[in-house]
Design a protein around this motif. Structure first.
Motif, PDB file in Angstrom:
ATOM      1  N   MET A 214     -46.066  43.613  59.451  1.00 14.79           N
ATOM      2  CA  MET A 214     -44.758  43.825  60.076  1.00 14.79           C
ATOM      3  C   MET A 214     -44.461  42.755  61.112  1.00 14.79           C
ATOM      4  O   MET A 214     -43.325  42.285  61.231  1.00 14.79           O
ATOM      5  CB  MET A 214     -44.705  45.212  60.721  1.00 14.79           C
ATOM      6  CG  MET A 214     -44.658  46.370  59.738  1.00 14.79           C
ATOM      7  SD  MET A 214     -44.669  47.970  60.602  1.00 14.79           S
ATOM      8  CE  MET A 214     -44.802  49.104  59.217  1.00 14.79           C
ATOM      9  N   ARG A 215     -45.465  42.386  61.867  1.00 15.00           N
ATOM     10  CA  ARG A 215     -45.297  41.340  62.883  1.00 15.00           C
ATOM     11  C   ARG A 215     -44.833  40.027  62.247  1.00 15.00           C
ATOM     12  O   ARG A 215     -44.087  39.256  62.868  1.00 15.00           O
ATOM     13  CB  ARG A 215     -46.629  41.139  63.598  1.00 15.00           C
ATOM     14  CG  ARG A 215     -46.618  40.173  64.776  1.00 15.00           C
ATOM     15  CD  ARG A 215     -48.048  39.992  65.253  1.00 15.00           C
ATOM     16  NE  ARG A 215     -48.142  39.233  66.466  1.00 15.00           N
ATOM     17  CZ  ARG A 215     -49.285  38.842  67.001  1.00 15.00           C
ATOM     18  NH1 ARG A 215     -50.427  39.174  66.420  1.00 15.00           N
ATOM     19  NH2 ARG A 215     -49.307  38.129  68.112  1.00 15.00           N
ATOM     20  N   ARG A 216     -45.251  39.790  61.004  1.00 18.27           N
ATOM     21  CA  ARG A 216     -44.867  38.570  60.283  1.00 18.27           C
ATOM     22  C   ARG A 216     -43.626  38.775  59.414  1.00 18.27           C
ATOM     23  O   ARG A 216     -43.201  37.855  58.714  1.00 18.27           O
ATOM     24  CB  ARG A 216     -46.014  38.133  59.369  1.00 18.27           C
ATOM     25  CG  ARG A 216     -47.341  37.859  60.081  1.00 18.27           C
ATOM     26  CD  ARG A 216     -47.426  36.450  60.585  1.00 18.27           C
ATOM     27  NE  ARG A 216     -48.804  36.121  60.962  1.00 18.27           N
ATOM     28  CZ  ARG A 216     -49.687  35.523  60.170  1.00 18.27           C
ATOM     29  NH1 ARG A 216     -49.352  35.172  58.935  1.00 18.27           N
ATOM     30  NH2 ARG A 216     -50.905  35.246  60.605  1.00 18.27           N
ATOM     31  N   GLY A 217     -43.066  39.995  59.410  1.00 14.10           N
ATOM     32  CA  GLY A 217     -41.947  40.283  58.522  1.00 14.10           C
ATOM     33  C   GLY A 217     -42.347  40.376  57.073  1.00 14.10           C
ATOM     34  O   GLY A 217     -41.541  40.131  56.170  1.00 14.10           O
ATOM     35  N   LYS A 218     -43.612  40.783  56.817  1.00 19.62           N
ATOM     36  CA  LYS A 218     -44.165  40.751  55.458  1.00 19.62           C
ATOM     37  C   LYS A 218     -44.453  42.129  54.886  1.00 19.62           C
ATOM     38  O   LYS A 218     -45.027  42.231  53.798  1.00 19.62           O
ATOM     39  CB  LYS A 218     -45.470  39.940  55.464  1.00 19.62           C
ATOM     40  CG  LYS A 218     -45.320  38.461  55.776  1.00 19.62           C
ATOM     41  CD  LYS A 218     -44.810  37.689  54.581  1.00 19.62           C
ATOM     42  CE  LYS A 218     -44.889  36.188  54.797  1.00 19.62           C
ATOM     43  NZ  LYS A 218     -44.458  35.439  53.592  1.00 19.62           N
ATOM     44  N   TYR A 219     -44.067  43.189  55.587  1.00 17.96           N
ATOM     45  CA  TYR A 219     -44.376  44.518  55.079  1.00 17.96           C
ATOM     46  C   TYR A 219     -43.218  45.039  54.236  1.00 17.96           C
ATOM     47  O   TYR A 219     -42.049  44.873  54.600  1.00 17.96           O
ATOM     48  CB  TYR A 219     -44.660  45.494  56.219  1.00 17.96           C
ATOM     49  CG  TYR A 219     -45.269  46.783  55.725  1.00 17.96           C
ATOM     50  CD1 TYR A 219     -46.593  46.823  55.324  1.00 17.96           C
ATOM     51  CD2 TYR A 219     -44.506  47.942  55.615  1.00 17.96           C
ATOM     52  CE1 TYR A 219     -47.160  47.991  54.845  1.00 17.96           C
ATOM     53  CE2 TYR A 219     -45.068  49.113  55.138  1.00 17.96           C
ATOM     54  CZ  TYR A 219     -46.393  49.136  54.747  1.00 17.96           C
ATOM     55  OH  TYR A 219     -46.944  50.293  54.248  1.00 17.96           O
TER      56      TYR A 219
ATOM     57  N   SER B 257     -53.231  41.672  51.017  1.00 25.28           N
ATOM     58  CA  SER B 257     -53.625  41.080  52.301  1.00 25.28           C
ATOM     59  C   SER B 257     -53.944  39.596  52.186  1.00 25.28           C
ATOM     60  O   SER B 257     -53.785  38.849  53.161  1.00 25.28           O
ATOM     61  CB  SER B 257     -54.827  41.834  52.874  1.00 25.28           C
ATOM     62  OG  SER B 257     -55.949  41.738  52.011  1.00 25.28           O
ATOM     63  N   ALA B 258     -54.383  39.152  51.016  1.00 26.05           N
ATOM     64  CA  ALA B 258     -54.770  37.752  50.859  1.00 26.05           C
ATOM     65  C   ALA B 258     -53.582  36.802  50.840  1.00 26.05           C
ATOM     66  O   ALA B 258     -53.757  35.585  50.908  1.00 26.05           O
ATOM     67  CB  ALA B 258     -55.599  37.572  49.586  1.00 26.05           C
ATOM     68  N   THR B 259     -52.362  37.330  50.750  1.00 30.40           N
ATOM     69  CA  THR B 259     -51.169  36.472  50.677  1.00 30.40           C
ATOM     70  C   THR B 259     -50.401  36.433  51.995  1.00 30.40           C
ATOM     71  O   THR B 259     -49.284  35.913  52.043  1.00 30.40           O
ATOM     72  CB  THR B 259     -50.221  36.964  49.562  1.00 30.40           C
ATOM     73  OG1 THR B 259     -49.760  38.286  49.883  1.00 30.40           O
ATOM     74  CG2 THR B 259     -50.922  36.991  48.218  1.00 30.40           C
ATOM     75  N   LEU B 260     -50.988  36.945  53.075  1.00 31.41           N
ATOM     76  CA  LEU B 260     -50.273  37.036  54.353  1.00 31.41           C
ATOM     77  C   LEU B 260     -49.718  35.690  54.800  1.00 31.41           C
ATOM     78  O   LEU B 260     -48.593  35.609  55.314  1.00 31.41           O
ATOM     79  CB  LEU B 260     -51.195  37.598  55.434  1.00 31.41           C
ATOM     80  CG  LEU B 260     -50.580  37.742  56.830  1.00 31.41           C
ATOM     81  CD1 LEU B 260     -49.490  38.809  56.824  1.00 31.41           C
ATOM     82  CD2 LEU B 260     -51.658  38.078  57.857  1.00 31.41           C
ATOM     83  N   ASP B 261     -50.498  34.625  54.625  1.00 32.59           N
ATOM     84  CA  ASP B 261     -50.087  33.312  55.122  1.00 32.59           C
ATOM     85  C   ASP B 261     -49.265  32.507  54.122  1.00 32.59           C
ATOM     86  O   ASP B 261     -48.855  31.377  54.416  1.00 32.59           O
ATOM     87  CB  ASP B 261     -51.322  32.503  55.534  1.00 32.59           C
ATOM     88  CG  ASP B 261     -52.041  33.118  56.721  1.00 32.59           C
ATOM     89  OD1 ASP B 261     -51.351  33.648  57.612  1.00 32.59           O
ATOM     90  OD2 ASP B 261     -53.284  33.082  56.743  1.00 32.59           O
ATOM     91  N   GLN B 262     -49.033  33.059  52.950  1.00 28.55           N
ATOM     92  CA  GLN B 262     -48.250  32.329  51.960  1.00 28.55           C
ATOM     93  C   GLN B 262     -46.772  32.373  52.319  1.00 28.55           C
ATOM     94  O   GLN B 262     -46.269  33.391  52.798  1.00 28.55           O
ATOM     95  CB  GLN B 262     -48.478  32.914  50.569  1.00 28.55           C
ATOM     96  CG  GLN B 262     -49.888  32.707  50.045  1.00 28.55           C
ATOM     97  CD  GLN B 262     -50.088  33.245  48.642  1.00 28.55           C
ATOM     98  OE1 GLN B 262     -49.140  33.703  47.991  1.00 28.55           O
ATOM     99  NE2 GLN B 262     -51.319  33.201  48.160  1.00 28.55           N
ATOM    100  N   PRO B 263     -46.052  31.269  52.099  1.00 24.07           N
ATOM    101  CA  PRO B 263     -44.620  31.255  52.431  1.00 24.07           C
ATOM    102  C   PRO B 263     -43.813  32.111  51.456  1.00 24.07           C
ATOM    103  O   PRO B 263     -44.283  32.470  50.378  1.00 24.07           O
ATOM    104  CB  PRO B 263     -44.251  29.776  52.297  1.00 24.07           C
ATOM    105  CG  PRO B 263     -45.242  29.233  51.307  1.00 24.07           C
ATOM    106  CD  PRO B 263     -46.518  29.974  51.555  1.00 24.07           C
ATOM    107  N   GLY B 264     -42.594  32.435  51.871  1.00 29.11           N
ATOM    108  CA  GLY B 264     -41.704  33.186  50.992  1.00 29.11           C
ATOM    109  C   GLY B 264     -41.462  34.591  51.487  1.00 29.11           C
ATOM    110  O   GLY B 264     -42.070  35.045  52.463  1.00 29.11           O
ATOM    111  N   PRO B 265     -40.560  35.315  50.834  1.00 27.34           N
ATOM    112  CA  PRO B 265     -40.200  36.678  51.249  1.00 27.34           C
ATOM    113  C   PRO B 265     -41.344  37.661  51.023  1.00 27.34           C
ATOM    114  O   PRO B 265     -42.265  37.403  50.239  1.00 27.34           O
ATOM    115  CB  PRO B 265     -38.998  37.008  50.363  1.00 27.34           C
ATOM    116  CG  PRO B 265     -39.177  36.142  49.150  1.00 27.34           C
ATOM    117  CD  PRO B 265     -39.790  34.872  49.646  1.00 27.34           C
TER     118      PRO B 265
END
Length: 341
Positions: A45-50, A234-242
């Motif tokens: 959520m902090r990264r806008g990824k949830y 979880s392994a894609t947290l740092d990958q760019p994109g929506p």
């Protein structure tokens, strides 16, 4: 009267502020939080990824345990009762308004941090095992066995007579000793080779929270008739994109395997998605898990207890992978929460 709450104000931005104590809805309560969990969901959520997270700014916090301090005019609960809930967001606050129907009573003799470790993580672990349909004599691979879900999943499976192989960094192995899992260091060992060496015919289930980078290998490690359960990325947290991009990739993999299964080309192997949802089934599972903990047959592993106002540090600590088990936020006893000025 005011209390403290933690707010995600934007991408990567965490603030601590004062907030008025909410009023309960007619069929609701206000809970004074004793403990709130820190999960990978909040890291995302902090990264806008949830998936489908609230718009910034919002108060995060998937689960909590606390004491009822106010009730609505039609509430079935009483002031002083101890409860747990999984609101999905909003739990990182000293006082939280909740609906009657979302609450589960918590015995007074269970530590608040251990109880909150069961809400999201414990329910997920129990339902993952049910989703896989594994039973005594089967073998499973648990990726991330040192995490909040993995610690409980390993214990529940071992208690059911299931052989557990689990991946965890070497620095976590001492903490995980005695949980019933055969540990594999995913940083220094070839996980696939280790699993094949220990279970030459494959395992009956793989529980994978890692996502697209890991799923094809997890699939290949299944025994005939086995099931792969995907429950995160979880392994894609740092990958760019929506946020939705890795989940589209997961869905494509799942669709391909399902088509092959329907055509009779997988040896009975199958792949399934899992996503925890609050509801009657989850509340019943939590009630049972609380009974198991009270009996001493299940041991939640608490990695760290931090004050509510140190939520940002808790998120960083979770992401670092330094700790084993569940990180928990505990509001200060004096009710001030020591907010940052």
């Amino acid at each position: 009267m005011a209390g403290t709450e933690v707010v995600l104000t934007g991408l990567g931005e965490v603030a601590v502020r004062r907030a008025e104590v909410p009023e309960p809805a007619p069929r609701g309560v206000v809970v004074r939080t004793e403990a709130a969990g820190v999960a990978f969901a909040e890291v995302q959520m902090r990264r806008g990824k949830y998936p489908a997270q609230p718009a910034f700014p919002f108060v995060p916090g998937y689960d909590l345990v606390g004491e009822v301090v106010a009730v609505g005019s039609q509430s079935s609960w009483r002031v002083g009762q101890r409860v747990a809930a999984m609101p999905r967001s909003g739990a990182w606050a000293e006082h939280v308004a909740l609906r009657d129907r979302d609450l589960v009573e918590v015995p007074a003799d269970i530590d608040a941090a251990e109880a909150v470790a069961l809400v999201l993580n414990g329910v997920t672990a129990r339902q993952l095992l049910r989703r896989a349909g594994v039973r005594r004599g089967h073998s499973v691979l648990v990726h991330g066995v040192g995490g909040g879900v993995g610690v409980l999943l390993a214990q529940l499976a071992a208690a059911d007579g299931i052989r557990v192989l689990g991946t965890a960094s070497a620095h976590r192995h001492e903490d995980l000793d005695g949980l019933g899992a055969e540990l594999i260091d995913h940083r220094t060992q070839d996980v696939a080779a280790e699993v094949i060496a220990r279970a030459p015919g494959g395992v009956d289930a793989v529980f994978d929270p890692l996502g697209p980078p890991s799923l094809p290998t997890s699939w290949r490690l299944l025994a005939p008739g086995g099931v792969l359960v995907s429950y995160g990325s979880s392994a894609t947290l740092d990958q760019p994109g929506p946020w939705w991009r890795p989940y589209v990739a997961i869905a494509r993999l799942m669709a391909g395997w399902e088509l092959r299964r329907l055509l009779g080309r997988t040896g009975g192997r199958r792949a399934r998605l899992y996503y925890v949802q609050a509801g009657e089934r989850s509340r019943a599972d939590l009630t049972e898990l609380l009974r198991v903990v009270a009996s001493g047959r299940l041991r939640p592993l608490i990695a760290e207890r931090l004050p509510l106002h140190e939520a940002e540090r808790a998120l960083d600590l979770h992401l670092s992978g330094e700790k084993t088990g569940r990180i928990v936020l505990v509001p200060s006893a004096d009710g001030t929460g020591n907010p940052k000025r």
